[in-house]
Design an enzyme around this catalytic site. Structure first.
Site, PDB file in Angstrom:
ATOM      1  N   TYR A   8      -1.241   0.516  10.663  1.00  9.40           N
ATOM      2  CA  TYR A   8      -1.507  -0.173   9.395  1.00  9.40           C
ATOM      3  C   TYR A   8      -0.365   0.083   8.413  1.00  9.40           C
ATOM      4  O   TYR A   8       0.138  -0.845   7.763  1.00  9.40           O
ATOM      5  CB  TYR A   8      -2.826   0.336   8.808  1.00  9.40           C
TER       6      TYR A   8
ATOM      7  N   SER B  95       0.850  -1.202   0.000  1.00 14.82           N
ATOM      8  CA  SER B  95       0.000   0.000   0.000  1.00 14.82           C
ATOM      9  C   SER B  95       0.879   1.244   0.000  1.00 14.82           C
ATOM     10  O   SER B  95       2.011   1.219   0.513  1.00 14.82           O
ATOM     11  CB  SER B  95      -0.903   0.002   1.234  1.00 14.82           C
TER      12      SER B  95
END
Length: 252
Positions: free
Chosen positions: A158, A145
């Site tokens: 995250y 990501s």
């Protein structure tokens, strides 16, 4: 289901996720047979049946639990055997995005996110890397990501799992460079999937189908790192370049 031999089969792990579903359609459109793996066997079978009906490809399903680390090696053997040892690529799509504040309050939840987003990927990729190296070819694709490019106050837990994964993939790609096995790191920005439903997001939101199209093209061109959509590469270059004293004062 057709009993013909598997044609360029691709294994999709986390196959019921939004990006994986769109990716399965793209791969089926180009004629790849698909082995779909995930936790929800009922939903997997429904997706597999739909792909067979619409694209006339061969499909099969396997149950898979990202946190059952002791079963990953056996899963690799089961998956390769299911494709009659013709597997050409493995794409890992599963992930867990937990609210930052909630993860800070709950150590077990925080650990679960780390294990799903990082530890399980490493466990799987090491198992499949050995299998592909023995055959001198193949492709490993993993969804990281843009959140891993720089730690931000709003989602650094995250983001750190994705940063670790990206660093691992970079090393794995270098290790396998002379073996014929390619490693593709995919860095999506914000994508309109169930994972991001209801979240407050800052930035453009892409459709899973746009991201899937980018991934298929990157696989075909054997790219190393894919930012998708493309504009996230310059955006993240700017964000990475902000000096730390200034970055700490920003609300990101």
């Amino acid at each position: 289901m057709s009993e013909r031999a598997w044609h360029e089969p691709v294994l999709l792990i986390g196959a019921t996720s939004g990006i994986a579903r769109a990716l399965a359609e793209r791969l089926a459109q180009q004629g790849s047979d698909l082995l779909l793996a995930g936790r929800d066997h009922v939903e997997l079978n429904a997706v597999a049946a739909d792909l067979r009906l619409r694209f006339d490809v061969r499909t099969a399903t396997l149950e898979f639990d990202a946190l059952a680390f002791g079963e990953h090696h056996g899963f690799m053997k089961q998956a390769t055997a299911a494709c009659e040892n013709r597997l050409t690529a493995v794409v890992i799509c599963h992930g867990l995005l937990v609210d930052q504040a909630e993860a800070q309050r709950d150590p077990a939840l925080m650990r679960r996110m780390v294990d799903v987003n990082y530890t399980s990927y490493v466990s799987l990729l090491e198992a499949f890397a050995v299998w592909f190296v023995q055959r001198r070819g193949g492709m490993l694709v993993a969804l990281s990501s843009v959140a891993g490019d720089r730690g931000r106050p709003s989602n650094y837990l995250y983001g750190s799992t994705k940063a670790a994964l990206s660093a691992y993939l970079q090393g794995l790609r270098a290790r396998l460079a002379k073996t014929g096995v390619h490693v593709l790191t995919v860095k999506p920005g914000i994508v309109d999937t169930p994972m991001t439903w209801g979240l407050k997001v800052a930035g453009p939101v892409a459709s899973p189908h746009r991201v899937a199209g980018d991934i298929v093209r990157a696989m075909r061109r054997r790219r190393n790192v894919l930012y998708t959509p493309w504009f996230w590469r310059p955006i993240m270059a700017v964000i990475r370049g902000i000096p730390e004293p200034i970055f700490k004062r920003l609300s990101l």
